[in-house]
Design an enzyme around this catalytic site. Structure first.
Site, PDB file in Angstrom:
ATOM      1  N   ARG A 199      65.260  59.492  45.033  1.00  0.00           N
ATOM      2  CA  ARG A 199      64.764  58.631  46.110  1.00  0.00           C
ATOM      3  C   ARG A 199      65.928  58.017  46.878  1.00  0.00           C
ATOM      4  NH1 ARG A 199      64.758  55.994  49.622  1.00  0.00           N
ATOM      5  NH2 ARG A 199      63.258  54.536  50.489  1.00  0.00           N
ATOM      6  N   ILE A 246      65.443  47.398  45.842  1.00  0.00           N
ATOM      7  CA  ILE A 246      64.192  47.762  45.156  1.00  0.00           C
ATOM      8  C   ILE A 246      64.158  49.288  45.002  1.00  0.00           C
ATOM      9  CG2 ILE A 246      61.688  47.537  45.067  1.00  0.00           C
ATOM     10  CD1 ILE A 246      61.873  45.220  47.025  1.00  0.00           C
ATOM     11  N   PRO A 247      64.966  49.817  44.075  1.00  0.00           N
ATOM     12  CA  PRO A 247      64.901  51.256  43.842  1.00  0.00           C
ATOM     13  C   PRO A 247      63.512  51.613  43.308  1.00  0.00           C
ATOM     14  CG  PRO A 247      66.438  50.197  42.310  1.00  0.00           C
ATOM     15  CD  PRO A 247      65.929  49.148  43.222  1.00  0.00           C
ATOM     16  N   HIS A 248      62.922  52.650  43.862  1.00  0.00           N
ATOM     17  CA  HIS A 248      61.555  52.989  43.498  1.00  0.00           C
ATOM     18  C   HIS A 248      61.329  54.484  43.637  1.00  0.00           C
ATOM     19  CE1 HIS A 248      61.672  52.286  47.838  1.00  0.00           C
ATOM     20  NE2 HIS A 248      60.720  53.206  47.917  1.00  0.00           N
ATOM     21  N   GLY A 249      60.250  54.937  43.033  1.00  0.00           N
ATOM     22  CA  GLY A 249      59.901  56.343  43.159  1.00  0.00           C
ATOM     23  C   GLY A 249      58.590  56.661  42.461  1.00  0.00           C
TER      24      GLY A 249
END
Length: 149
Positions: free
Chosen positions: A51, A65-68
């Site tokens: 991501r 806000i690392p997200h996936g």
């Protein structure tokens, strides 16, 4: 409980983690979620790193806000990590990051994913919230700050 409270148990909050890079941060997030949520650490790392290649998840003001989405994730799961030293994150303002909320959702999640991201972005945009998170001494304090409406 709140939307954030539902996905962030106290055991998913880490304060003053020693990491030197975004990659090391993602590795530690993988380890945390493997131990606490039963997700494979490699899946977490690969999901976050993939991501991030699309564009930074750094918001600015020391926040990311690392997200996936991942097939192995059955329901949304979050983790909050405050780093001991800020980490370079390619944020729009060029500032390093020390407040990190990791969010993983099932592959087919859309509405919930966006709602949580929106709620988090709104919360982190408030200077007093960021300051309180930086000053918090316990996971309970962090949890309270993040879940209060």
């Amino acid at each position: 409980m709140s939307l954030i409270g539902d996905i962030l148990p106290l055991s998913h909050i880490v304060l003053d983690l020693e990491v030197s890079s975004k990659k090391r941060l993602f590795e530690q997030a993988g380890l945390l979620l493997e131990n606490e949520a039963g997700l494979a650490r490699a899946d977490v790392f690969d999901c976050l790193f993939s991501r991030e290649k699309l564009g930074t998840t750094g918001l600015g003001q020391g926040v990311a806000i690392p997200h996936g989405r991942h097939a192995s994730v059955k329901k949304a799961v979050g983790a909050f990590i405050r780093t001991l030293e800020p980490v370079a994150f390619d944020a729009p303002d060029g500032k390093p990051v020390s407040l990190v909320f990791v969010l993983l959702v099932p592959e087919n999640a859309t509405g919930d994913h966006l709602e949580v991201l929106s709620k988090l972005a709104g919360k982190f945009s408030v200077k007093t919230v960021r300051e309180a998170l930086l000053a918090a001494q316990t996971a309970e304090e962090v949890h309270r700050i993040l879940v209060e409406e």
